[in-house]
Every structure is written in C-alpha cells, then in structure tokens.
Design a protein around this motif. Structure first.
Motif, short mmCIF file in Angstrom:
data_model
loop_
_atom_site.label_atom_id
_atom_site.label_comp_id
_atom_site.label_asym_id
_atom_site.label_seq_id
_atom_site.Cartn_x
_atom_site.Cartn_y
_atom_site.Cartn_z
N SER A 192 16.24 -7.90 1.19
CA SER A 192 17.43 -7.75 2.02
C SER A 192 17.76 -9.02 2.81
N GLY A 193 16.83 -9.96 2.83
CA GLY A 193 17.02 -11.17 3.62
C GLY A 193 16.32 -11.09 4.97
N GLU A 194 15.95 -9.86 5.37
CA GLU A 194 15.27 -9.67 6.64
C GLU A 194 13.84 -10.19 6.60
N SER A 195 13.30 -10.47 7.79
CA SER A 195 11.86 -10.75 7.91
C SER A 195 11.18 -9.51 8.48
N LEU A 196 9.93 -9.33 8.12
CA LEU A 196 9.16 -8.21 8.67
C LEU A 196 8.77 -8.51 10.11
N SER A 197 8.82 -7.49 10.94
CA SER A 197 8.36 -7.66 12.32
C SER A 197 6.85 -7.43 12.43
N ALA A 198 6.29 -6.73 11.45
CA ALA A 198 4.83 -6.52 11.39
C ALA A 198 4.37 -7.02 10.01
N PRO A 199 4.37 -8.35 9.82
CA PRO A 199 4.18 -8.93 8.47
C PRO A 199 2.71 -9.02 8.09
N GLN A 200 2.17 -7.93 7.70
CA GLN A 200 0.75 -7.89 7.35
C GLN A 200 0.54 -6.85 6.26
N ILE A 201 -0.29 -7.17 5.29
CA ILE A 201 -0.61 -6.19 4.24
C ILE A 201 -2.11 -5.90 4.30
N ASN A 202 -2.40 -4.61 4.43
CA ASN A 202 -3.77 -4.16 4.66
C ASN A 202 -4.41 -3.70 3.35
N ILE A 203 -5.52 -4.30 3.04
CA ILE A 203 -6.14 -4.11 1.72
C ILE A 203 -7.58 -3.63 1.88
N ARG A 204 -8.00 -2.78 0.98
CA ARG A 204 -9.41 -2.38 0.94
C ARG A 204 -9.95 -2.72 -0.45
N ILE A 205 -11.15 -3.27 -0.47
CA ILE A 205 -11.78 -3.65 -1.74
C ILE A 205 -13.12 -2.94 -1.88
N HIS A 206 -13.27 -2.28 -3.01
CA HIS A 206 -14.56 -1.68 -3.38
C HIS A 206 -15.10 -2.45 -4.59
N GLY A 207 -16.37 -2.68 -4.60
CA GLY A 207 -16.98 -3.32 -5.77
C GLY A 207 -16.97 -4.83 -5.64
N SER A 208 -17.76 -5.45 -6.49
CA SER A 208 -17.96 -6.91 -6.42
C SER A 208 -16.71 -7.66 -6.84
N ALA A 209 -16.45 -8.79 -6.17
CA ALA A 209 -15.34 -9.67 -6.53
C ALA A 209 -15.56 -10.28 -7.91
N GLU A 210 -16.78 -10.16 -8.44
CA GLU A 210 -17.06 -10.70 -9.79
C GLU A 210 -16.56 -9.77 -10.89
N HIS A 211 -16.37 -8.50 -10.53
CA HIS A 211 -15.87 -7.54 -11.54
C HIS A 211 -14.39 -7.79 -11.81
N PRO A 212 -13.90 -7.31 -12.94
CA PRO A 212 -12.46 -7.39 -13.21
C PRO A 212 -11.67 -6.62 -12.14
N ALA A 213 -10.62 -7.24 -11.65
CA ALA A 213 -9.85 -6.65 -10.55
C ALA A 213 -8.89 -5.58 -11.05
N VAL A 214 -8.97 -4.41 -10.43
CA VAL A 214 -8.07 -3.30 -10.78
C VAL A 214 -7.41 -2.79 -9.50
N ILE A 215 -6.10 -2.82 -9.44
CA ILE A 215 -5.39 -2.24 -8.30
C ILE A 215 -5.18 -0.75 -8.57
N ALA A 216 -5.43 0.06 -7.55
CA ALA A 216 -5.15 1.51 -7.63
C ALA A 216 -4.18 1.86 -6.51
N SER A 217 -3.07 2.48 -6.89
CA SER A 217 -1.97 2.66 -5.94
C SER A 217 -1.30 4.01 -6.20
N GLY A 218 -0.95 4.75 -5.14
CA GLY A 218 -0.44 6.11 -5.33
C GLY A 218 0.86 6.42 -4.61
N GLY A 219 1.01 7.66 -4.21
CA GLY A 219 2.25 8.13 -3.59
C GLY A 219 2.49 7.53 -2.21
N ILE A 220 3.66 7.79 -1.64
CA ILE A 220 4.02 7.14 -0.37
C ILE A 220 3.06 7.53 0.76
N SER A 221 2.37 8.67 0.61
CA SER A 221 1.43 9.08 1.65
C SER A 221 0.05 8.47 1.45
#
Lengths: 330, 330
Positions: A34-63
């Motif tokens: 939209s051209g706007e900037s975020l007022s809370a510009p941060q993305i919160n991530i959780r990682i399970h498993g070793s960084a050496e393993h192949p990376a798989v993102i798991a993502s679900g519903g809005i809740s």
C-alpha cells in the motif's frame, strides 16, 4: 542516530528445549504494498530443530502463528503435524513458524499476502537461509506460501499448500466482509470485543461443513424458549473462547480477500491439497490453482470437516506433507 | 363487557380493484404453543378473486406477507406467480395471503409454525372456508403449509411446498442463530436497526448460492483499501434497503428453527419442490420430507439461485404450482 535503518535480531533461548524465538525487526525501508510503513515493524519467528537440517516453513490460519508445535506450557496449533515423530519432525527438519503481520497495536491497514512474503524473505535473509527446502502452508498460511513461491521462485524447492487457492471466492469474501462489518459496527458502538466474538462464531460455520453439523448436533429443539439450540451453544462457546485484537482480525480477514497470486510464476514442486466439503476454499479453486502451477498437482481429501480438514485429518494431511518434504523423494 | 371473547372482522374494500383486506381479531382463548397469549392478536389477510373460486393460500418467506400480487402502488412479493395470467390466477382461484404473526409491537415470543397454522385455521373458520383447494407455500410459508396440513389434514386437498422441509437443518440454525445474536448484540448496544441490517446481509448469503456469487461478482479487488469488494457492495445495499422490526425478525427467525412437523400426518396430495443449490434447505431434506408424506412426491429444480429459486425460477416454479392446483387434474 537512526537505529531503525539497521536490522536487528533478538533471540530468546529456551534452555533445555529444542527451539528458540527470534524477533526480526524490519528495516525502515520496508514498505507495504500500500506504500505505508509498519508502525510495529517486526516479524516474530520460532525455530525448532537444528539449523543444519533442511528448512521447512509451517504456516496456518489467521489465528495461528509461531506456536506450531507443543512446548511445555504451550499448545501448538499444528501439534499433530509438527513435532517429534510427526510429519514435520524437528529431528529431520529445521521448522520455521512465524506470527503473521500485523503485530498487536499495529496502525497500518491493508497488509497483503505479498507483504507477509516480503517480510518473511527479509527475515530469511537475516537468518542466512537462501532457499527453503519446503514451504508448508494451510488456509491463510497456504496463501502466503503461494505468494512467497510466486514472488521468490528460486527460494522454494517444494510447496505443500492445503485449503488455499490463488484468490478468494466471492461467496467467501461475502461472509468475511460481514464478519468485518460486524466488528466495525461493534467497535463503533463501543463493544469491539463483542464484535470479534460474533465474527468468530460466523467464521466457525465456514470452517466446518453442513454435513458435520448434521452429524454432530441433535435435531432436538431446546425445552425452553430462552435456551440455545445445541449448534448455537457450540458456536457461542467458541466465540467466547476466542480472542484477537479487533483491528488485527480486520486486517487479516481483509488480507485474505485482497490475496491474488500468479500461479504460473511458481517454480517449486507443488502439491495442492483440498477437502471436498470446503465451502470457503472450494476444491474447484484448489484444482484450478494446481493446474496453473507448472510443477503442480492436486490431492482431494474426502472429509466432512470442510476447511478445517487441515487441522482434523491428521493422517491424510500428514501423509500428503510427508510425500512432499521427504528427502528421499528428491 | 369483554369484547375480546368475540371474534371480529374488519374488512377494507379497495373500490375498483379485485381484492380486499380482512383483519381477523383472534379471540381471547387463542393461546400460543408456549402458553402465552398474543398482545396484538390479529391476523391480517388479503384476498384476490371471487370467494366462489377454489381457495388457494399463497405464503412465502419471513419478509413476505399479504401483499403477494401487484396492486396499484404496491409490489407483490410473488407478482410473477400470483396475479392475472400467472400460475395462481385470481380469475380461477380465490387467492388468500396473510401477514405472519407476530404483528409489529407484539410482546409474545416463541411463535411457532403451529401457532401460524392455528391462527390461520381460525381465520378460515371466520371466512367460512372449510377446506382449501390448495396451500402453496415457499420457505417459511412452506413450513407453515406443512404444519397446517399436518395439524388439519382434512382442510387441505393439495399442497405445494417449495424450499422447505420438516425441520431446520443444524447448519442453517447455526447461521440464523448468529443473525439473532447480532440483532440482540446491536439492541443491547443501542442500535437495533444496525443489527437488522447486518443480519439481513448475512441472510442474503444463505438465500443465494456460491455458484451465483461466482458468476455475478467480479473477482477484482477494489482499487482503494477502503473500498468494498463488489459482493460486499451488493450485500450492504441489500442490508440498507431492508426494514423489519428487530423483535419481529427475532421471533420469525426463531420460529424457523423451532419448526418440526410430522409429515406422515399429512393427507393432502403433495408436491415438494427444492433447488439443487439450496444450502439453507438442502434438497436431501426436501426429498426426505416428501418421502414421509403418504401422498408426497418431490421435484428437484436445477437452479443457481439456491434458496431464492422460489422467487427467481418463475417458469419452473409456476409450472410446478400449476401442476398441483390445476382443477382439470383432479
């Protein structure tokens, strides 16, 4: 000194547990579609498993969000799919889950699936993950997965998308639009939380199927005029149990309806999975999207659970995900 | 002197037009199934055509009433079915239409389809109509028709019921329950009319089909973030255009969910008609009801208009009604 031009990571370790939370602050040049900037510009991530393993993102519903697997004291929204001994196993994969934008208190509106994808790509840069082994997304997370794979075709090898398609169906937009107007009405009348409760009740109807409701709820009428019908008792309980900041609900709901992806841009090996009774994301739309993806195929699951098949049909969904992410099939 | 123990009729003549309005005051002994008495105990009836013709009741959705055919200055809700040259023609039949209870301002709640049937039977007594040639009812009016025929099996020769069945489906009760809770919420927050508007928007979704919405509404997203999606523009316009007293809406909506009929008690020659895309009254329920009526058969109409097929599919619905009420077939 403008620190916001630099990215920053805060990493919270959970001693004795095999995961960590990483909060990536987005840089000041990060803009929404939209051209706007975020007022809370941060993305919160959780990682399970070793960084050496192949990376798989798991993502679900809005809740859903970064709490995808069970941890002590927290129930993962996809605990039957992500976790030790599950289809997405931290012994085999580096599982990445994230909270959708906006964060609570965010002022910007009109956050799109492209915005989620761009924020995520930035976070992966910071994490030094050039390419994902797989992006597994269901419902809204499936839309984000499709958008990410279309925006960054070289960054995803495999894509497993469940109960999502290239765009919202107008009948689904119709019912989500009413949820938003109920929240806006409630907010304007001084009871925003009551609006979220009602919107959630309405959403629950679209997550399940008429067939399930018929099987599950007795056709008996209540004894007293003031008593609720059994199906209404169920819905009001689900509405009461639900909490999301009203403006965040509005933004995420709107984001689903703004979603449009160009499937032909996707290069990942893709499996689209849909449930035959999903009225929110009709199986025809899942099929159409799969056909438009060069490396796409579609799996139809017979389920009475409608859109919620991605949460309920553990065996079928788990097997579908395994068939995509399993290294031995490479 | 207690005049309320006597029934009374007021008859408003419309000079030069072939109809009259008759308001039958219900006697003080008239009780609802709940045991309550009505505070506005009157049933308002409109009659088109000569009293010498075979009597045919025409009855529709909760928003319908006695204005079934066009008259100067009034648009009939079933003008393409009832009227000169239409399937239910006042040159051939004495057409009886009525306003559902409750009347505006009524205090009693929990008015059932049995209550509608009993009030109607009383009015027919007053009108000296022992037996109806036919009861043609669609949607809520179809439930009332079924209930009337089950409660008074000798008083109906032929029954034509469209988009209705022996009981509400739990998935439909779920969505109507939310409409009611939206109205209750809005009333408690001081804006009942806004609640009716939202409830109507939600109802409209259940009246039509996903197939129609897909055909009708462009998949384009609005240019501006604040603009409505096309399907939302349609729904908000329909919501604004709608007016029903909130408590009357609550009562009639609840009445649908309280509806239960014993089809095996019906003696009339019965045609049940359903649309294949009706999500509110699934065709399976229409079929089941028809099978349970000794003289029942079922007609499935292929229509993209869902529940509203009874309003939109004039040719098919008109032909179905004609096949039932036509005197030559007796």
């Amino acid at each position: 000194m403008n620190t916001s031009t630099k990215s920053s990571i805060s990493r919270e370790l959970h001693p004795g547990h095999d995961y960590c939370d990483i909060n990536v602050v987005l840089p000041s040049w990060f803009k929404l579609e939209s051209g706007e900037s975020l007022s809370a510009p941060q993305i919160n991530i959780r990682i399970h498993g070793s960084a050496e393993h192949p990376a798989v993102i798991a993502s679900g519903g809005i809740s859903s969000g970064r709490i995808v697997a069970d941890t002590p004291g927290e129930k993962g929204w996809w605990a039957n799919i992500a976790g030790a001994g599950r289809a997405i196993d931290p012994d085999d994969f580096c599982i990445i889950a994230f909270d959708f934008l906006p964060n609570d208190g965010e002022r910007a509106r009109g956050i799109t699936t492209a915005d989620q994808a761009h924020a995520l790509a930035y976070a992966l840069d910071i994490l030094k993950i050039d390419q994902l082994h797989a992006f597994v997304g269901a419902s809204y997370g499936g839309m984000v997965a499709l958008k990410f794979a279309a925006e960054f075709p070289e960054r995803v090898k495999k894509l497993c998308v469940i109960s999502a398609s290239d765009k919202a169906h107008p009948a689904a937009t119709a019912i989500r639009g009413i949820q938003r107007r109920v929240i806006e009405f409630a907010t304007n009348n001084g009871n925003a939380a009551g609006g979220v409760n009602l919107a959630r009740q309405l959403a629950m109807i679209t997550y399940r199927s008429a067939e399930e409701f018929e099987t599950r709820f007795s056709p008996n009428v209540p004894n007293k005029e003031t008593d609720l019908f059994p199906v209404c008792e169920y819905l009001t309980a689900r509405g009461r149990a639900y909490a999301m900041e009203p403006t965040r609900y509005l933004t995420l709901s709107h984001s689903i309806d703004l979603h449009r992806v160009a499937p032909e841009r996707i290069k990942a090996e893709t499996l689209m999975v849909g449930a035959t009774t999903d009225s929110l994301v009709p199986i025809a739309d899942v099929n159409r999207t799969a056909l438009a993806i060069p490396g796409g195929r579609c799996l139809e699951i017979n389920s009475i659970f409608g859109h919620d098949a991605f949460l309920k049909e553990t065996a079928a969904i788990g097997a579908a995900i395994t068939s995509v992410i399993n290294e031995s099939e490479q």
